[in-house]
Motif scaffolding. Structure first.
Motif, PDB file in Angstrom:
ATOM      1  N   THR A  34      37.441  90.976  52.794  1.00 44.56           N
ATOM      2  CA  THR A  34      38.675  91.473  53.397  1.00 44.56           C
ATOM      3  C   THR A  34      39.054  92.800  52.756  1.00 44.56           C
ATOM      4  O   THR A  34      38.650  93.107  51.638  1.00 44.56           O
ATOM      5  CB  THR A  34      39.827  90.470  53.238  1.00 44.56           C
ATOM      6  OG1 THR A  34      40.103  90.292  51.859  1.00 44.56           O
ATOM      7  CG2 THR A  34      39.496  89.127  53.875  1.00 44.56           C
ATOM      8  N   VAL A  35      39.874  93.579  53.441  1.00 43.29           N
ATOM      9  CA  VAL A  35      40.283  94.892  52.940  1.00 43.29           C
ATOM     10  C   VAL A  35      41.045  94.739  51.629  1.00 43.29           C
ATOM     11  O   VAL A  35      40.840  95.505  50.681  1.00 43.29           O
ATOM     12  CB  VAL A  35      41.148  95.626  53.990  1.00 43.29           C
ATOM     13  CG1 VAL A  35      41.752  96.892  53.414  1.00 43.29           C
ATOM     14  CG2 VAL A  35      40.324  95.955  55.209  1.00 43.29           C
ATOM     15  N   THR A  36      41.920  93.742  51.556  1.00 43.52           N
ATOM     16  CA  THR A  36      42.727  93.535  50.350  1.00 43.52           C
ATOM     17  C   THR A  36      41.854  93.225  49.142  1.00 43.52           C
ATOM     18  O   THR A  36      42.064  93.788  48.057  1.00 43.52           O
ATOM     19  CB  THR A  36      43.724  92.384  50.574  1.00 43.52           C
ATOM     20  OG1 THR A  36      44.391  92.582  51.820  1.00 43.52           O
ATOM     21  CG2 THR A  36      44.743  92.338  49.470  1.00 43.52           C
ATOM     22  N   ARG A  37      40.874  92.362  49.320  1.00 42.49           N
ATOM     23  CA  ARG A  37      39.963  92.049  48.219  1.00 42.49           C
ATOM     24  C   ARG A  37      39.119  93.266  47.843  1.00 42.49           C
ATOM     25  O   ARG A  37      38.865  93.508  46.670  1.00 42.49           O
ATOM     26  CB  ARG A  37      39.041  90.888  48.586  1.00 42.49           C
ATOM     27  CG  ARG A  37      39.746  89.551  48.552  1.00 42.49           C
ATOM     28  CD  ARG A  37      38.771  88.430  48.810  1.00 42.49           C
ATOM     29  NE  ARG A  37      39.472  87.160  48.844  1.00 42.49           N
ATOM     30  CZ  ARG A  37      38.891  86.009  49.085  1.00 42.49           C
ATOM     31  NH1 ARG A  37      37.586  85.961  49.312  1.00 42.49           N
ATOM     32  NH2 ARG A  37      39.578  84.897  49.099  1.00 42.49           N
ATOM     33  N   ALA A  38      38.690  94.013  48.833  1.00 45.14           N
ATOM     34  CA  ALA A  38      37.887  95.213  48.563  1.00 45.14           C
ATOM     35  C   ALA A  38      38.676  96.209  47.721  1.00 45.14           C
ATOM     36  O   ALA A  38      38.139  96.826  46.798  1.00 45.14           O
ATOM     37  CB  ALA A  38      37.443  95.856  49.872  1.00 45.14           C
ATOM     38  N   LYS A  39      39.971  96.356  48.005  1.00 44.35           N
ATOM     39  CA  LYS A  39      40.806  97.280  47.246  1.00 44.35           C
ATOM     40  C   LYS A  39      41.010  96.799  45.810  1.00 44.35           C
ATOM     41  O   LYS A  39      41.261  97.609  44.919  1.00 44.35           O
ATOM     42  CB  LYS A  39      42.157  97.466  47.933  1.00 44.35           C
ATOM     43  CG  LYS A  39      42.074  98.313  49.183  1.00 44.35           C
ATOM     44  CD  LYS A  39      43.441  98.483  49.804  1.00 44.35           C
ATOM     45  CE  LYS A  39      43.376  99.373  51.024  1.00 44.35           C
ATOM     46  NZ  LYS A  39      44.712  99.526  51.649  1.00 44.35           N
ATOM     47  N   PRO A  99      38.889  93.230  62.700  1.00 43.99           N
ATOM     48  CA  PRO A  99      39.392  91.896  62.360  1.00 43.99           C
ATOM     49  C   PRO A  99      38.299  90.822  62.383  1.00 43.99           C
ATOM     50  O   PRO A  99      37.343  90.908  63.160  1.00 43.99           O
ATOM     51  CB  PRO A  99      40.437  91.623  63.436  1.00 43.99           C
ATOM     52  CG  PRO A  99      40.037  92.479  64.585  1.00 43.99           C
ATOM     53  CD  PRO A  99      39.350  93.690  64.010  1.00 43.99           C
ATOM     54  N   ARG A 100      38.481  89.820  61.527  1.00 43.35           N
ATOM     55  CA  ARG A 100      37.578  88.666  61.499  1.00 43.35           C
ATOM     56  C   ARG A 100      37.913  87.780  62.693  1.00 43.35           C
ATOM     57  O   ARG A 100      39.063  87.638  63.077  1.00 43.35           O
ATOM     58  CB  ARG A 100      37.774  87.919  60.171  1.00 43.35           C
ATOM     59  CG  ARG A 100      36.852  86.749  59.973  1.00 43.35           C
ATOM     60  CD  ARG A 100      36.767  86.316  58.536  1.00 43.35           C
ATOM     61  NE  ARG A 100      38.064  86.060  57.932  1.00 43.35           N
ATOM     62  CZ  ARG A 100      38.266  85.943  56.627  1.00 43.35           C
ATOM     63  NH1 ARG A 100      37.255  86.046  55.790  1.00 43.35           N
ATOM     64  NH2 ARG A 100      39.465  85.712  56.133  1.00 43.35           N
ATOM     65  N   ALA A 105      41.775  88.383  60.052  1.00 41.89           N
ATOM     66  CA  ALA A 105      41.970  89.123  58.806  1.00 41.89           C
ATOM     67  C   ALA A 105      41.190  90.430  58.894  1.00 41.89           C
ATOM     68  O   ALA A 105      40.064  90.458  59.399  1.00 41.89           O
ATOM     69  CB  ALA A 105      41.482  88.297  57.619  1.00 41.89           C
ATOM     70  N   GLU A 106      41.785  91.524  58.420  1.00 42.04           N
ATOM     71  CA  GLU A 106      41.132  92.831  58.461  1.00 42.04           C
ATOM     72  C   GLU A 106      39.948  92.834  57.496  1.00 42.04           C
ATOM     73  O   GLU A 106      40.119  92.602  56.299  1.00 42.04           O
ATOM     74  CB  GLU A 106      42.134  93.920  58.081  1.00 42.04           C
ATOM     75  CG  GLU A 106      41.641  95.321  58.299  1.00 42.04           C
ATOM     76  CD  GLU A 106      41.455  95.687  59.759  1.00 42.04           C
ATOM     77  OE1 GLU A 106      40.593  96.544  60.026  1.00 42.04           O
ATOM     78  OE2 GLU A 106      42.149  95.122  60.617  1.00 42.04           O
ATOM     79  N   MET A 107      38.755  93.084  58.000  1.00 41.61           N
ATOM     80  CA  MET A 107      37.540  93.018  57.217  1.00 41.61           C
ATOM     81  C   MET A 107      37.063  94.431  56.830  1.00 41.61           C
ATOM     82  O   MET A 107      37.392  95.406  57.499  1.00 41.61           O
ATOM     83  CB  MET A 107      36.426  92.300  57.976  1.00 41.61           C
ATOM     84  CG  MET A 107      36.734  90.846  58.272  1.00 41.61           C
ATOM     85  SD  MET A 107      36.962  89.854  56.793  1.00 41.61           S
ATOM     86  CE  MET A 107      35.289  89.736  56.246  1.00 41.61           C
ATOM     87  N   ALA A 108      36.285  94.488  55.744  1.00 37.35           N
ATOM     88  CA  ALA A 108      35.755  95.760  55.283  1.00 37.35           C
ATOM     89  C   ALA A 108      34.428  95.537  54.592  1.00 37.35           C
ATOM     90  O   ALA A 108      34.131  94.421  54.125  1.00 37.35           O
ATOM     91  CB  ALA A 108      36.729  96.426  54.318  1.00 37.35           C
ATOM     92  N   ILE A 109      33.628  96.583  54.525  1.00 39.07           N
ATOM     93  CA  ILE A 109      32.410  96.584  53.723  1.00 39.07           C
ATOM     94  C   ILE A 109      32.674  97.510  52.560  1.00 39.07           C
ATOM     95  O   ILE A 109      33.069  98.663  52.747  1.00 39.07           O
ATOM     96  CB  ILE A 109      31.205  97.088  54.535  1.00 39.07           C
ATOM     97  CG1 ILE A 109      30.872  96.086  55.649  1.00 39.07           C
ATOM     98  CG2 ILE A 109      29.996  97.297  53.641  1.00 39.07           C
ATOM     99  CD1 ILE A 109      29.774  96.542  56.585  1.00 39.07           C
ATOM    100  N   ILE A 110      32.478  96.995  51.349  1.00 35.13           N
ATOM    101  CA  ILE A 110      32.569  97.848  50.157  1.00 35.13           C
ATOM    102  C   ILE A 110      31.145  98.060  49.677  1.00 35.13           C
ATOM    103  O   ILE A 110      30.368  97.099  49.558  1.00 35.13           O
ATOM    104  CB  ILE A 110      33.487  97.270  49.065  1.00 35.13           C
ATOM    105  CG1 ILE A 110      33.563  98.205  47.862  1.00 35.13           C
ATOM    106  CG2 ILE A 110      33.098  95.867  48.674  1.00 35.13           C
ATOM    107  CD1 ILE A 110      34.639  97.865  46.869  1.00 35.13           C
TER     108      ILE A 110
END
Length: 113
Positions: A34-39, A99-100, A105-110
């Motif tokens: 998720t974006v929050t976890r990636a940050k 979104p997932r 949930a907003e998803m991201a690739i880090i």
């Protein structure tokens, strides 16, 4: 921890999750989360790479104290630290991927740059 995001977990579980995700990012080069976890992962991963650039025993022991797997720390100091030796920060990139499907949930690739 850099910010005050609690991610719905008690401190010990949150730190264990972040340590494992940082280790996975360093091991595989990129992870999807998720974006929050990636940050939250980004500053921790960048600190580990900065330690690897020092390349001394004290820095290696600091990395071992944080990372759950010894082979990831070895890879960090042998390969990743040398790769970013001439770069001053900005070792990771967060790319939003939408979104997932299950809970939107907003998803991201880090990923490592």
């Amino acid at each position: 921890m850099p910010s005050n995001r609690k991610l719905g977990k008690p401190t010990d579980q949150r730190m264990a999750m972040l340590r494992n995700q940082v280790a996975d990012l360093l091991n595989y080069g990129q992870i999807k989360t998720t974006v929050t976890r990636a940050k939250e992962i980004q500053p921790l991963a960048e600190k580990m790479i900065t330690l690897a650039k020092k390349n001394d025993l004290a820095a290696y022991r600091q990395a071992l104290a944080f990372l759950p797997q010894e082979d990831v720390a070895k890879k960090l100091f042998d390969q990743i630290g040398a790769k970013y030796a001439d770069r001053n920060g900005g070792y990771t990139r967060i790319v939003r991927i939408g979104p997932r499907r299950g809970d939107a949930a907003e998803m991201a690739i880090i990923e490592l740059v």
